[in-house]
Design an enzyme around this catalytic site. Structure first.
Site, mmCIF file in Angstrom:
data_model
loop_
_atom_site.group_PDB
_atom_site.id
_atom_site.type_symbol
_atom_site.label_atom_id
_atom_site.label_comp_id
_atom_site.label_asym_id
_atom_site.label_seq_id
_atom_site.Cartn_x
_atom_site.Cartn_y
_atom_site.Cartn_z
ATOM 1 N N TYR A 136 0.824 -1.196 0.000
ATOM 2 C CA TYR A 136 0.000 0.000 0.000
ATOM 3 C C TYR A 136 0.863 1.254 0.000
ATOM 4 O O TYR A 136 2.075 1.184 0.206
ATOM 5 C CB TYR A 136 -0.972 -0.007 1.186
ATOM 6 C CG TYR A 136 -0.356 0.318 2.537
ATOM 7 C CD1 TYR A 136 0.496 -0.575 3.177
ATOM 8 C CD2 TYR A 136 -0.622 1.527 3.171
ATOM 9 C CE1 TYR A 136 1.054 -0.276 4.417
ATOM 10 C CE2 TYR A 136 -0.072 1.834 4.411
ATOM 11 C CZ TYR A 136 0.763 0.929 5.032
ATOM 12 O OH TYR A 136 1.310 1.226 6.245
ATOM 13 N N ARG A 138 8.350 4.164 -4.618
ATOM 14 C CA ARG A 138 8.393 3.148 -3.552
ATOM 15 C C ARG A 138 7.379 2.037 -3.816
ATOM 16 O O ARG A 138 7.645 0.863 -3.554
ATOM 17 C CB ARG A 138 8.161 3.791 -2.189
ATOM 18 C CG ARG A 138 8.340 2.772 -1.041
ATOM 19 C CD ARG A 138 8.267 3.405 0.325
ATOM 20 N NE ARG A 138 6.959 3.991 0.565
ATOM 21 C CZ ARG A 138 6.684 4.774 1.618
ATOM 22 N NH1 ARG A 138 7.629 5.081 2.487
ATOM 23 N NH2 ARG A 138 5.477 5.272 1.776
ATOM 24 N N ARG A 187 -8.273 -20.581 -2.114
ATOM 25 C CA ARG A 187 -7.192 -20.283 -1.184
ATOM 26 C C ARG A 187 -6.064 -21.280 -1.376
ATOM 27 O O ARG A 187 -6.299 -22.489 -1.370
ATOM 28 C CB ARG A 187 -7.698 -20.353 0.264
ATOM 29 C CG ARG A 187 -6.614 -20.086 1.307
ATOM 30 C CD ARG A 187 -7.177 -20.100 2.720
ATOM 31 N NE ARG A 187 -6.147 -19.804 3.710
ATOM 32 C CZ ARG A 187 -5.398 -20.725 4.327
ATOM 33 N NH1 ARG A 187 -5.563 -22.004 4.062
ATOM 34 N NH2 ARG A 187 -4.483 -20.364 5.220
ATOM 35 N N LYS A 200 6.459 -2.029 1.825
ATOM 36 C CA LYS A 200 5.276 -1.461 2.514
ATOM 37 C C LYS A 200 4.084 -2.393 2.357
ATOM 38 O O LYS A 200 3.152 -2.119 1.590
ATOM 39 C CB LYS A 200 4.984 -0.053 1.968
ATOM 40 C CG LYS A 200 4.108 0.782 2.906
ATOM 41 C CD LYS A 200 4.147 2.245 2.497
ATOM 42 C CE LYS A 200 3.135 3.081 3.226
ATOM 43 N NZ LYS A 200 3.260 3.098 4.683
ATOM 44 N N GLU A 215 11.562 1.976 14.517
ATOM 45 C CA GLU A 215 10.704 3.083 14.066
ATOM 46 C C GLU A 215 9.416 3.071 14.881
ATOM 47 O O GLU A 215 9.219 2.215 15.743
ATOM 48 C CB GLU A 215 10.413 2.965 12.570
ATOM 49 C CG GLU A 215 9.781 1.646 12.173
ATOM 50 C CD GLU A 215 9.701 1.420 10.666
ATOM 51 O OE1 GLU A 215 9.668 2.386 9.894
ATOM 52 O OE2 GLU A 215 9.633 0.243 10.269
HETATM 53 N N1 PDD Z 1 2.729 4.839 7.409
HETATM 54 N N2 PDD Z 1 7.381 3.572 9.033
HETATM 55 C C1 PDD Z 1 6.253 2.852 9.002
HETATM 56 C C2 PDD Z 1 6.227 1.525 9.667
HETATM 57 C C3 PDD Z 1 5.112 3.359 8.338
HETATM 58 O O1 PDD Z 1 3.979 2.632 8.300
HETATM 59 C C4 PDD Z 1 5.176 4.646 7.734
HETATM 60 C C5 PDD Z 1 4.002 5.228 7.004
HETATM 61 C C6 PDD Z 1 6.391 5.359 7.816
HETATM 62 C C7 PDD Z 1 6.541 6.721 7.189
HETATM 63 O O2 PDD Z 1 6.584 6.633 5.782
HETATM 64 P P1 PDD Z 1 6.099 7.859 4.877
HETATM 65 O O3 PDD Z 1 6.890 9.039 5.330
HETATM 66 O O4 PDD Z 1 6.455 7.442 3.520
HETATM 67 O O5 PDD Z 1 4.629 8.022 5.120
HETATM 68 C C8 PDD Z 1 7.461 4.790 8.458
HETATM 69 C C9 PDD Z 1 1.560 5.304 6.703
HETATM 70 C C10 PDD Z 1 1.402 6.778 6.757
HETATM 71 C C11 PDD Z 1 0.336 4.531 7.182
HETATM 72 O O6 PDD Z 1 0.494 3.349 7.404
HETATM 73 O O7 PDD Z 1 -0.749 5.107 7.283
#
Ligand code: PDD
Length: 287
Positions: free
Chosen positions: A33, A52, A101, A151, A183
């Site tokens: 996503y 990304r 599945r 992601k 993080e």
């Molecule tokens: N989350 N680290 C994690 C684990 C994240 O899920 C996100 C973003 C970030 C920051 O990435 P960016 O600056 O590209 O948004 C770092 C999004 C916003 C979410 O899950 O809603």
């Protein structure tokens, strides 16, 4: 008026949107996503998110079926149709459904990815109350898988982490692996000590935040000192300031960690300044 969402080539009211119960995103969290923020009706850092996204898909062997131009058109169309001034566009691409599945991936020749996109309106997001007070975080073990640079939609543990924080009256959790902060549950983490911005170096252990890249670039342009290295919870408690970054929170000051005030316990000057610069520059560059 109901929200108009995008599902596999069609714009439909959200009540009419359908995907298969066999979709691998639903059954296996087999999907990726992106979240792109919208400020003043325009997309922030669209290119970074698109790049990304392609990387995430490629790492998982999911076909890239939409060009960047097409993706941009869909983002813009959704922003327009839903009249979004400030908010975000959420995009999810899964490996699709082959009607049953199975742990084995379906044949990409016959099963195409599912693409879903929708908007969220967040009026006044630039002046969110949390950005004035700062947020409180707790530390928790990082129990996620080893490819956090991709992601994926496997967000159960980050979601549980956020709930652990809420349960003790805090806002978010910083995850810790081998004694070092990786993080936040949905953001990148930073501390500031003696004017230096310290944030974990890029690797498979963290998501390569698009906001992180922009903020570090702006910090460098403003002659601020940056150190990309891991830091501990003790170091963070002893820092002058702390903050997190993401597409939805921009630069958000962190004022408490595991019950201990960070610095003065209020948003510090560096985080406050970085938030201003980030929002100013993003508004200017948004498309
Ligand atoms: N989350 N680290 C994690 C684990 C994240 O899920 C996100 C973003 C970030 C920051 O990435 P960016 O600056 O590209 O948004 C770092 C999004 C916003 C979410 O899950 O809603």
């Amino acid at each position: 008026m109901s929200r108009i969402v995008y599902v596999d080539g069609a714009y439909v009211p959200e009540e009419e949107a359908k995907i298969s119960i066999f979709d691998r995103g639903f059954l296996m969290a087999d999907g990726v996503y992106e979240v792109t923020s919208v400020l003043g009706g325009k997309l922030v850092d669209f290119e970074g998110h698109a790049v990304r996204l392609e990387r995430s898909l490629t790492e998982l062997g999911i076909a890239v079926t939409l060009s960047r131009d097409t993706l941009l058109d869909i983002h813009r169309e959704l922003v327009k149709r839903n009249n979004i001034h400030d908010g975000l566009v959420y995009l999810q691409i899964t490996r699709g459904s082959d009607g049953d599945r199975d742990f084995v991936f379906p044949n990409p020749e016959t099963t195409s990815p599912t693409v879903v996109m929708f908007t969220q309106s967040k009026p006044g997001i630039m002046q969110s109350p949390a950005s004035k007070t700062g947020i409180k975080v707790i530390s928790i073990d990082d129990l996620r898988w080893g490819r956090r640079d991709i992601k994926t939609v496997q967000l159960l543990y980050p979601s549980m982490g956020k709930m652990m924080a809420k349960k003790v009256g805090c806002d978010d959790a910083w995850m810790v692996q081998d004694g070092f902060v990786t993080e936040g549950t949905s953001n990148n983490a930073y501390i500031i000590k003696d004017g230096k911005i310290i944030t974990r170096e890029l690797s498979n252990d963290i998501l390569h935040g698009i906001t992180r890249a922009a903020v570090l670039r702006f910090a460098q342009e403003a002659q601020m000192e940056i150190e990309e290295r891991s830091f501990t919870i003790d170091e963070a408690k002893d820092a002058d300031e702390a903050f997190v970054t993401s597409a939805t929170t921009f630069v958000m000051p962190v004022v408490e960690l595991d019950g201990a005030a960070i610095g003065s316990g209020t948003p510090g000057p560096v985080a406050t300044r970085l938030r201003e610069i980030y929002l100013d520059e993003s508004l200017k560059a948004a498309i």
